[in-house]
Motif scaffolding. Structure first.
Motif, short mmCIF file in Angstrom:
data_model
loop_
_atom_site.label_atom_id
_atom_site.label_comp_id
_atom_site.label_asym_id
_atom_site.label_seq_id
_atom_site.Cartn_x
_atom_site.Cartn_y
_atom_site.Cartn_z
N THR A 256 -2.15 3.16 -5.40
CA THR A 256 -3.61 3.08 -5.34
C THR A 256 -4.26 4.21 -6.14
O THR A 256 -5.39 4.08 -6.61
CB THR A 256 -4.05 3.23 -3.86
OG1 THR A 256 -3.19 2.43 -3.05
CG2 THR A 256 -5.49 2.84 -3.66
N LYS A 257 -3.54 5.32 -6.27
CA LYS A 257 -4.10 6.52 -6.89
C LYS A 257 -3.90 6.47 -8.40
O LYS A 257 -4.52 5.66 -9.05
CB LYS A 257 -3.47 7.76 -6.23
CG LYS A 257 -3.40 7.68 -4.69
CD LYS A 257 -4.78 7.74 -4.04
CE LYS A 257 -4.79 7.34 -2.58
NZ LYS A 257 -3.92 8.07 -1.69
N PHE B 261 -1.17 13.90 4.59
CA PHE B 261 -2.19 12.86 4.59
C PHE B 261 -2.27 12.29 6.03
O PHE B 261 -1.24 12.12 6.68
CB PHE B 261 -1.73 11.78 3.60
CG PHE B 261 -2.65 10.63 3.41
CD1 PHE B 261 -3.83 10.78 2.71
CD2 PHE B 261 -2.33 9.37 3.91
CE1 PHE B 261 -4.67 9.71 2.51
CE2 PHE B 261 -3.18 8.30 3.71
CZ PHE B 261 -4.35 8.46 3.01
N CYS C 256 0.07 9.50 7.15
CA CYS C 256 1.48 9.93 7.18
C CYS C 256 1.74 10.67 8.49
O CYS C 256 2.76 10.45 9.15
CB CYS C 256 1.80 10.84 5.99
SG CYS C 256 1.67 10.04 4.39
N VAL D 11 2.32 11.82 -4.31
CA VAL D 11 1.06 11.36 -4.90
C VAL D 11 0.38 12.43 -5.74
O VAL D 11 -0.01 12.19 -6.88
CB VAL D 11 0.10 10.86 -3.80
CG1 VAL D 11 -1.32 10.70 -4.33
CG2 VAL D 11 0.59 9.53 -3.25
N PHE D 12 0.26 13.64 -5.19
CA PHE D 12 -0.50 14.67 -5.92
C PHE D 12 0.24 15.19 -7.14
O PHE D 12 -0.37 15.65 -8.09
CB PHE D 12 -0.89 15.82 -4.97
CG PHE D 12 -2.10 15.51 -4.13
CD1 PHE D 12 -2.06 14.49 -3.20
CD2 PHE D 12 -3.29 16.20 -4.31
CE1 PHE D 12 -3.18 14.17 -2.44
CE2 PHE D 12 -4.42 15.88 -3.55
CZ PHE D 12 -4.36 14.87 -2.62
N LEU E 15 -4.95 -1.71 -3.96
CA LEU E 15 -4.13 -0.93 -3.04
C LEU E 15 -2.67 -1.28 -3.29
O LEU E 15 -2.33 -2.46 -3.36
CB LEU E 15 -4.54 -1.36 -1.63
CG LEU E 15 -4.35 -0.47 -0.43
CD1 LEU E 15 -5.17 0.79 -0.56
CD2 LEU E 15 -4.76 -1.25 0.82
N GLY E 16 -1.82 -0.28 -3.41
CA GLY E 16 -0.40 -0.57 -3.60
C GLY E 16 0.43 0.66 -3.39
O GLY E 16 -0.09 1.78 -3.26
N ASP F 145 6.66 12.37 -0.47
CA ASP F 145 5.42 11.68 -0.84
C ASP F 145 4.84 12.48 -2.01
O ASP F 145 4.41 13.61 -1.85
CB ASP F 145 4.47 11.67 0.36
CG ASP F 145 3.14 10.98 0.06
OD1 ASP F 145 2.76 10.91 -1.13
OD2 ASP F 145 2.48 10.54 1.02
N GLU G 92 4.90 16.22 1.49
CA GLU G 92 4.12 15.94 0.29
C GLU G 92 4.35 17.12 -0.64
O GLU G 92 4.12 18.27 -0.26
CB GLU G 92 2.64 15.78 0.64
CG GLU G 92 2.40 14.53 1.47
CD GLU G 92 0.98 14.41 2.00
OE1 GLU G 92 0.10 15.16 1.56
OE2 GLU G 92 0.77 13.56 2.88
N SER H 86 0.86 -1.18 0.00
CA SER H 86 0.00 0.00 0.00
C SER H 86 0.90 1.23 0.00
O SER H 86 2.12 1.12 0.21
CB SER H 86 -0.90 0.02 1.25
OG SER H 86 -0.10 0.26 2.40
N GLY H 87 0.29 2.39 -0.20
CA GLY H 87 1.06 3.62 -0.11
C GLY H 87 1.64 3.81 1.28
O GLY H 87 2.76 4.27 1.44
N MET H 88 0.86 3.43 2.30
CA MET H 88 1.36 3.60 3.67
C MET H 88 2.50 2.64 3.99
O MET H 88 3.38 2.97 4.79
CB MET H 88 0.22 3.49 4.68
CG MET H 88 -0.69 4.71 4.73
SD MET H 88 0.16 6.32 4.57
CE MET H 88 1.30 6.27 5.98
N SER I 69 1.66 6.34 -3.40
CA SER I 69 0.56 5.40 -3.24
C SER I 69 0.15 5.03 -4.67
O SER I 69 -0.37 5.87 -5.40
CB SER I 69 -0.60 6.07 -2.51
OG SER I 69 -1.77 5.29 -2.70
N LEU J 149 -8.47 9.06 -5.05
CA LEU J 149 -8.20 10.10 -6.04
C LEU J 149 -7.35 9.49 -7.15
O LEU J 149 -6.81 8.40 -7.00
CB LEU J 149 -7.53 11.31 -5.40
CG LEU J 149 -6.20 11.13 -4.69
CD1 LEU J 149 -5.05 11.48 -5.59
CD2 LEU J 149 -6.15 11.99 -3.45
C1 LIG Z 1 -3.50 7.81 -0.43
C2 LIG Z 1 -2.28 8.46 0.07
C3 LIG Z 1 -1.36 7.76 0.88
C4 LIG Z 1 -1.61 6.35 1.35
O1 LIG Z 1 -1.72 5.43 0.32
P1 LIG Z 1 -2.54 4.05 0.51
O2 LIG Z 1 -2.31 3.37 -0.80
O3 LIG Z 1 -3.95 4.39 0.78
O4 LIG Z 1 -1.91 3.32 1.65
C5 LIG Z 1 -0.23 8.42 1.30
N1 LIG Z 1 0.01 9.69 0.95
C6 LIG Z 1 -0.84 10.40 0.16
C7 LIG Z 1 -0.52 11.81 -0.19
C8 LIG Z 1 -2.00 9.81 -0.30
O5 LIG Z 1 -2.86 10.51 -1.07
#
Ligand SMILES: *Cc1c(COP(=O)(O)O)cnc(C)c1O
Length: 394
Positions: free
Chosen positions: A207-208, A111, A114, A185-186, A217-218, A183, A154, A85-87, A205, A337
């Motif tokens: 997952t996004k 997040f 985090c 993600v965005f 989930l990854g 991090d 982030e 997962s991302g976490m 993450s 997202l």
């Molecule tokens: C979703 C997210 C995570 C966690 O990811 P998971 O795949 O849900 O464990 C961590 N940081 C940010 C910025 C996220 O948007």
């Protein structure tokens, strides 16, 4: 892989490992283990496994390795380790390189999970954490000390979409010898230039946007071969946060279309942000790629586009935000997202519900704030849906 291949070519072909059947689409190796021809071969592999030699799926797997190589080619990183997962990626990147007595400086706008890892877990094991306003370089400078081992942030904060000057924070951190963990993600792996900007460790993450269709989930950690194989892998493989081969296959196929998807989503996000400027129901429509964003120049310099998320702050507070969410017909109410489906979230009552009111206020998470993850639907349909729901909320 050819070094000269451009991004879209690499996202379709990089990392592929064909079996003896020469399949076109990558195989899913749903196996936890691997057979050795002889006892001596087993012994040799446990002493040192080559890049295409596997022992146990917690350590690595051919489908997972294909995903790791492909995302590393996208990010421009030497190596990658895929996580459950991302976490698992965030916590693994931090815990694997820290020990009691170390100091970490982190941006405050994070997040929720985090924040929990930094505030509750690391401190339990004797790591000291200082939080700063990530957009204020003077605060980073003041917080970093000789024993600062890592900084964490982030690159675009969730959900208020403040942008951190990655290169400037990296320079401050490196001057003190601290590792920079981002991090991302965005920013998405499509718009990120974090490794090029000197960041040591990039975390996603998956997952996004990497999945991009809300299925699995990854996560993934990217960095130098030395960090990934020397620091992170021993931690991940012994603590059990590795990605499953099936998930890796979903993510691998996600990478084939990520450049097309994320660019289309960002273009639609800009069109939505533009269409909503000055709407009566809105105090603000925030989008990093829109000229009205305070850090628009930084966004253009670092990423080219503003990502796939727009934040809308409704004048009428929570009641108006709820009326808006309930009036949406195409956009669904959820909390992921980067999905093909557009998703609206009310952070104050869901993803950031746990935060005390004063902390929400200081992070800009107002009662009227709605986070809009822009999907792949028709742009005009989305603008019509959102505008109509805003009119209904006013
Ligand atoms: C979703 C997210 C995570 C966690 O990811 P998971 O795949 O849900 O464990 C961590 N940081 C940010 C910025 C996220 O948007």
């Amino acid at each position: 892989m050819s070094e000269t291949w451009k991004r879209r070519t690499r996202m379709v072909h990089s990392g592929s490992r064909r079996s003896q059947y020469n399949e076109v689409s990558e195989a899913i190796f749903l196996t936890q283990g691997f057979v050795y021809d002889t006892a001596e071969a087993a012994e040799a592999r446990f002493i040192k496994a080559g890049p295409d030699e596997f022992i146990y799926a917690r350590y690595g797997n051919p489908t997972v390795a294909m995903f790791e190589d492909r995302i590393a080619a996208l990010e421009g990183a030497e190596d990658a380790f895929a996580t459950a997962s991302g976490m698992a990626a965030v916590s693994g990147a931090l815990i694997s390189c820290l020990r009691a007595g170390d100091h970490v400086v982190s941006a405050r706008a994070l997040f929720g999970s985090c924040l929990y890892v930094l505030e509750e877990i690391l401190t339990r094991y004797g790591v000291e954490v200082t939080f700063v306003d990530g957009t204020d370089l003077a605060q980073w400078q003041a917080a970093i000390r000789p024993e600062t081992k890592a900084v964490f942030f982030e690159s675009i904060a969730n959900p208020t979409l403040e942008v951190i000057d990655v290169a400037a924070v990296t320079e401050i951190a490196h001057a003190a010898g601290a590792l920079v963990i981002v991090d991302n993600v965005f920013a998405t792996p499509v718009f990120s230039n974090a490794i090029e900007q000197g960041v040591d460790v990039v975390v996603y993450s998956a997952t996004k946007h990497i999945d991009g269709q809300g299925r699995a989930l990854g996560g993934v950690v990217l960095g130098t071969r030395d960090f990934i194989r020397g620091t992170l892998e021993p931690y991940m493989k012994h603590t059990g946060g590795s990605m499953s081969p099936f998930t890796a296959w979903v993510m691998l196929k996600g990478l084939e279309t990520i450049d097309l998807r994320v660019n289309a989503q960002a273009d639609t996000a800009l069109a939505i942000a533009d269409a909503l400027q000055g709407h009566d129901a809105l105090a603000r429509a925030i989008y990093p790629g829109h000229p009205s964003h305070a850090q628009h120049d930084l966004v253009l310099r670092d990423m080219g586009k503003g990502g796939t998320v727009v934040a809308l702050d409704l004048k009428g507070g929570q009641a108006a935000a709820f009326r808006f969410l309930n009036a949406l017909e195409i956009v669904v109410i959820s909390n992921n997202l980067g999905d093909a489906k557009s998703i609206a979230t009310h952070p104050a009552t869901t993803t950031h519900q746990r935060l005390p009111a004063d902390q929400k206020a200081s992070l800009g998470i107002t009662p009227g704030l709605v986070r809009l993850s822009v999907g792949l639907e028709d742009r005009e349909d989305l603008i019509a849906d959102i505008t109509r729901a805003l009119d209904a909320a006013d």
